[in-house]
Design an enzyme around this catalytic site. Structure first.
Site, PDB file in Angstrom:
ATOM      1  N   ASP A   1      -9.648 -16.310 -16.199  1.00 42.46           N
ATOM      2  CA  ASP A   1     -10.448 -16.713 -15.050  1.00 42.46           C
ATOM      3  C   ASP A   1     -11.620 -17.620 -15.419  1.00 42.46           C
ATOM      4  OD1 ASP A   1     -11.126 -16.008 -12.147  1.00 42.46           O
ATOM      5  OD2 ASP A   1     -13.004 -15.533 -13.151  1.00 42.46           O
TER       6      ASP A   1
ATOM      7  N   GLU B   1      -7.421 -20.877 -16.190  1.00 42.43           N
ATOM      8  CA  GLU B   1      -7.891 -21.488 -14.942  1.00 42.43           C
ATOM      9  C   GLU B   1      -8.936 -22.536 -15.323  1.00 42.43           C
ATOM     10  OE1 GLU B   1      -9.885 -20.442 -10.613  1.00 42.43           O
ATOM     11  OE2 GLU B   1     -10.710 -19.581 -12.428  1.00 42.43           O
TER      12      GLU B   1
ATOM     13  N   HIS C   1      -4.618 -17.137  -4.821  1.00 39.38           N
ATOM     14  CA  HIS C   1      -5.505 -16.315  -4.005  1.00 39.38           C
ATOM     15  C   HIS C   1      -6.813 -17.016  -3.645  1.00 39.38           C
ATOM     16  CE1 HIS C   1      -7.066 -16.077  -7.986  1.00 39.38           C
ATOM     17  NE2 HIS C   1      -8.163 -15.486  -7.551  1.00 39.38           N
TER      18      HIS C   1
ATOM     19  N   ASP D   1      -1.843  -1.186  -3.810  1.00 34.20           N
ATOM     20  CA  ASP D   1      -2.162  -0.454  -5.034  1.00 34.20           C
ATOM     21  C   ASP D   1      -1.022  -0.554  -6.045  1.00 34.20           C
ATOM     22  OD1 ASP D   1      -0.262   1.376  -3.946  1.00 34.20           O
ATOM     23  OD2 ASP D   1      -1.881   2.196  -2.706  1.00 34.20           O
TER      24      ASP D   1
ATOM     25  N   ASP E   1       0.848  -1.190   0.000  1.00 35.44           N
ATOM     26  CA  ASP E   1       0.000   0.000   0.000  1.00 35.44           C
ATOM     27  C   ASP E   1       0.887   1.244   0.000  1.00 35.44           C
ATOM     28  OD1 ASP E   1      -1.926   1.926   0.382  1.00 35.44           O
ATOM     29  OD2 ASP E   1      -2.107   1.539   2.553  1.00 35.44           O
TER      30      ASP E   1
ATOM     31  N   ASP F   1      -4.058   3.963   2.794  1.00 37.09           N
ATOM     32  CA  ASP F   1      -5.495   3.710   2.966  1.00 37.09           C
ATOM     33  C   ASP F   1      -5.786   2.243   3.293  1.00 37.09           C
ATOM     34  OD1 ASP F   1      -5.059   2.470   0.566  1.00 37.09           O
ATOM     35  OD2 ASP F   1      -6.579   3.572  -0.570  1.00 37.09           O
TER      36      ASP F   1
HETATM   37  C1  GLC Z   1     -11.854 -17.653 -10.181  1.00 40.85           C
HETATM   38  C2  GLC Z   1     -11.084 -16.682  -9.321  1.00 40.85           C
HETATM   39  C3  GLC Z   1     -11.816 -16.492  -8.038  1.00 40.85           C
HETATM   40  C4  GLC Z   1     -13.163 -15.911  -8.348  1.00 40.85           C
HETATM   41  C5  GLC Z   1     -13.909 -16.748  -9.382  1.00 40.85           C
HETATM   42  C6  GLC Z   1     -15.018 -15.970  -9.984  1.00 40.85           C
HETATM   43  O1  GLC Z   1     -11.935 -18.901  -9.626  1.00 40.85           O
HETATM   44  O2  GLC Z   1      -9.782 -17.128  -9.160  1.00 40.85           O
HETATM   45  O3  GLC Z   1     -11.123 -15.677  -7.130  1.00 40.85           O
HETATM   46  O4  GLC Z   1     -13.931 -15.847  -7.188  1.00 40.85           O
HETATM   47  O5  GLC Z   1     -13.105 -17.138 -10.467  1.00 40.85           O
HETATM   48  O6  GLC Z   1     -14.532 -14.979 -10.832  1.00 40.85           O
HETATM   49 CA    CA Z   2      -3.546   2.244  -1.212  1.00 46.96          CA
END
Ligand code: GLC
Ligand code: CA
Length: 558
Positions: free
Chosen positions: A201, A258, A330, A29, A21, A25
C-alpha cells in the site's frame, strides 16, 4: 526477462468487508471468504489479494492498522485466516495480504507510546516536531484526504506529527533503522504463515523530502499536493531494496506495489528481474484527466484516451517486466461506469472493456464484482457516503461553487464507495451478501445484475470473463497470452483498439470502441476466432466489419 512462477496467473482482489458475510452482522468476513473459495476456483483466480483485515479502528476501512499481528474480530480470527490460507492452497490459490506500512493507526501501541514519551524510542518511529501556536508549520503539504498533513500530537500543546493520509494514520519514519527492523520482522512473520505475498500500500510515500519545506500553493487553501514533494524526494529505491532483501526475496514472495508517482528511471529497480516488487499496478487510466483542484475539475475519460494510456504503459514496460492490469479497485469507481460512455454501458461494452484489458501483456488483476460488470451507485444525499475521501471532495466541490446536487453528482462519478458495495451474489435481499443489514447498502440493480442470473445465461459477462481466464491457462495459448509481445495495430485510428500478441502463435485482439459498425482492415488471413462478445462478423475487401462494441480475439496466420 526471467520467468517467474506467478506470470501466468490471474489475480483477484477481495474487499473482505463487502464480499460475503457469514454471521449476519452486515460485515463481510473471513468465514464468508472461505465459503466462496470454490467460487474463486471455478472462476479461475489463482492469486487472491485481501484488502486489510488486521485490527483497526476502520477510520480508513482497515488501512489504519492498530495491530499488525492480529485479525480484527469483525473479520474473524487468526484461526479463520489460517484455515483460509490452507483451504485456498488446497485449491491452488495463493493468498496475498495488504501490507500497509507507510503509516499505522493512531491507536497502534507505537503511536500511543510515542505520545506518552515523544523523546523515547517510539517517538523516533514517527515524524514529530516542536511547534507553537502562530508559528508556520514545517511544510504546507495537503494530506490526501484534505487539510494539512500536520496535527497536534495528542496530549501535547507544543508538538505536532505528520500524516499524509487521515489524521488517524500517522506516518512511520522509514529513516529509522529500528522501525524498519520491526516492519521486516512483521513481514517475515506473515510469510512464515504461508502467504503467497503482499500487495504493498501507498509505498512510494515512505520516502519524505527532508528537511520538510513548502511548495507553491495549488489551491486557495495555501497548500500543495503531496505529489510535489514526491517528485523531488530521492532514494525510495534503496529503502525498497532493503525491504525486499530482508523479506520477500527470501520467500520468493509475490508483491504488487501501489505506485502512483514513479520516475521512468526507477522502473527497472521496481519491476525488473531483480526489482523490489514482482509487479506494480498500471494506474495510467486512472490518472487521466487528473486535476490537482479536485474531482469536480476532472473531465470524463474516453476509451480512446484509455487506449493510448495503456499502450504507453505497455511500451514503457515491454523490456522491463510485468505490470498488473486493472480496470478498478477499492479506491476507484467501477471501470464499466468510468471508462464506457453511457451508450456503451451494455453487456457487449462491458465485455469489450474487460477483454481489451485482460489481453494486455502483464498480470490481469480483477476486482470483486468486475467479472459481473458491477456498476457505480447513485446516492440521494452525501450522508449516504461512507468514504472519507468522497466527503472531502464533496466539500472541495462546494467551495469551488458547485451546488450540492452538482457536488453530489461529482462524488457519484468518483467515489470509492462505488466499488465497496456488497458483492451481488443473487436476487435475494441485500444481494445474498448478508442476512442482516449490510454496512453499505447493495446497489439496487442487484435484482437483475447478479451472479446467479449470469451463471444461468451462456452469454453473460461472467461467462465471458471465465472464457478469458481459461484462454490464459490453456497450454495451447498460454505462451502467447502470457509472454507474447504486444504490438499495437492501427494505433492512431480513433474508435478502434487493436493489438497483436505475438508469441509462438499470433493473436490479433480487436475492439470497436464506438456505437457504430466499423470496418477494420485486417493485416492477413484469419485462422480462427477464439473469442467474440457478439455473434460473428463478416469480412469484406480484407476488412472485418465490427458491430458496435464488438470485441474479438483472432488467431492469424503467421
Ligand atoms: C491506498 C489504499 C487506500 C488507502 C490509502 C491509505 O491508496 O488503497 O484505500 O486509503 O492507501 O492507506
Ligand atoms: Ca460478518
Amino acid at each position: 526477462m526471467e520467468r517467474k512462477w506467478w506470470h501466468g496467473k490471474t489475480a483477484y482482489q477481495i474487499y473482505p468487508k463487502s464480499f460475503m458475510d457469514s454471521n449476519g452482522d452486515g460485515i463481510g468476513d473471513l468465514p464468508g471468504v472461505i465459503s466462496k473459495l470454490d467460487y474463486l476456483r471455478e472462476l479461475g483466480a489463482d492469486i487472491v489479494w485481501l484488502s486489510p483485515i488486521y485490527c483497526s479502528p476502520l477510520a480508513d476501512q482497515g488501512y489504519d492498522i492498530s495491530d499488525y499481528f492480529a485479525i480484527d474480530p469483525r473479520f474473524g480470527t487468526m484461526e479463520d485466516l489460517d484455515r483460509l490460507i490452507a483451504e485456498a492452497k488446497a485449491r491452488g490459490i495463493g493468498v496475498v495480504m495488504d501490507l500497509v506500512v507507510n503509516h499505522c493507526s493512531d491507536e497502534h501501541e507505537w503511536f500511543k507510546k510515542a505520545c506518552a514519551d515523544p523523546d523515547g524510542r517510539y517517538g523516533q518511529f514517527f515524524y514529530i516536531r516542536d511547534w507553537h501556536e502562530g508559528e508556520p508549520l514545517p511544510c504546507n503539504w495537503r494530506s490526501y484526504f484534505g487539510g494539512s498533513v500536520w496535527d497536534k500530537l495528542p496530549g501535547h500543546e507544543d508538538k505536532i506529527y505528520l500524516h499524509l493520509f487521515h489524521k488517524k494514520q500517522p506516518d512511520l519514519n522509514w529513516e529509522n533503522p529500528d522501525l524498519r527492523r520491526e516492519i521486516y520482522r512483521m513481514i517475515n512473520w506473515w510469510l512464515d504463515k504461508g502467504l503467497a505475498g503482499f500487495r504493498i500500500d501507498a509505498i512510494i510515500n515512505i520516502k519524505k523530502l527532508l528537511p520538510f519545506r513548502d511548495f507553491p500553493a495549488d489551491r486557495a487553501d495555501g497548500m500543495c499536493s503531496i505529489s510535489r514533494m514526491l517528485e523531488e524526494a530521492k532514494g525510495v529505491g534503496d529503502l525498497l531494496h532493503e525491504m525486499a532483501e530482508e523479506t520477500f526475496y527470501r520467500y520468493d514472495a509475490f508483491t504488487a506495489g501501489e505506485v502512483f508517482n514513479d520516475k521512468p528511471e526507477e522502473l527497472p529497480r521496481f519491476i525488473g528481474d531483480t526489482g523490489c516488487f514482482s509487479t506494480m499496478f498500471d494506474f495510467s487510466g486512472h490518472l487521466l484527466n487528473h486535476s490537482e483542484r479536485g474531482w469536480y475539475d476532472q473531465a470524463p475519460v474516453t476509451l480512446d484516451q484509455w487506449k493510448h494510456a495503456v499502450f504507453g504503459s505497455q511500451r514503457r514496460t515491454a523490456e522491463v517486466g510485468f505490470l498488473s492490469n486493472i480496470l478498478e479497485n477499492h479506491d476507484e469507481p467501477r471501470g464499466v461506469s468510468y471508462y464506457l460512455p453511457p451508450e456503451g454501458r451494455c453487456e457487449a461494452g462491458k465485455k469489450l472493456l474487460g477483454g481489451l484489458s485482460f489481453m494486455l501483456r502483464g498480470l490481469p488483476f480483477l476486482y470483486q464484482g468486475q467479472e459481473l460488470g458491477m456498476e457505480n451507485v447513485r446516492h440521494r444525499d452525501i450522508s449516504e457516503i461512507d468514504d472519507i475521501s468522497s466527503r472531502d471532495q464533496y466539500k472541495v466541490a462546494l467551495e469551488a461553487g458547485l451546488s450540492p446536487a452538482e457536488a453530489l453528482a461529482v462524488v457519484d462519478r468518483f467515489s470509492r464507495d462505488n466499488a465497496r458495495t456488497p458483492f451481488q451474489w443473487d436476487d435475494s435481499p441485500n444481494a445474498g451478501f448478508t442476512a442482516g443489514t449490510p454496512w453499505l447498502p447493495a446497489n439496487p440493480n442487484y435484482r437483475t445484475l447478479n451472479l446467479a442470473e449470469q451463471r444461468r445465461r451462456p452469454d453473460s459477462v461472467w461467462r465471458f470473463y471465465r472464457a478469458l481466464i481459461e484462454l490464459r491457462r490453456d497450454p495451447v495459448w498460454a505462451e502467447t497470452v502470457v509472454y507474447g509481445r504486444l504490438e499495437p495495430w492501427l494505433e492512431e485510428r480513433d474508435g478502434l483498439m487493436a493489438y497483436f500478441r505475438r508469441g509462438d502463435r499470433t493473436l490479433l485482439v480487436l475492439g470497436n470502441l464506438r456505437g457504430e459498425t466499423q470496418a477494420c482492415p485486417l493485416p492477413g488471413k484469419i485462422r480462427q476466432t477464439l473469442l467474440d462478445n457478439l455473434s460473428g462478423f463478416s469480412v469484406e475487401n480484407g476488412a472485418a466489419l465490427l458491430a458496435p462494441w464488438q470485441f474479438v480475439i483472432l488467431e492469424m496466420e503467421d
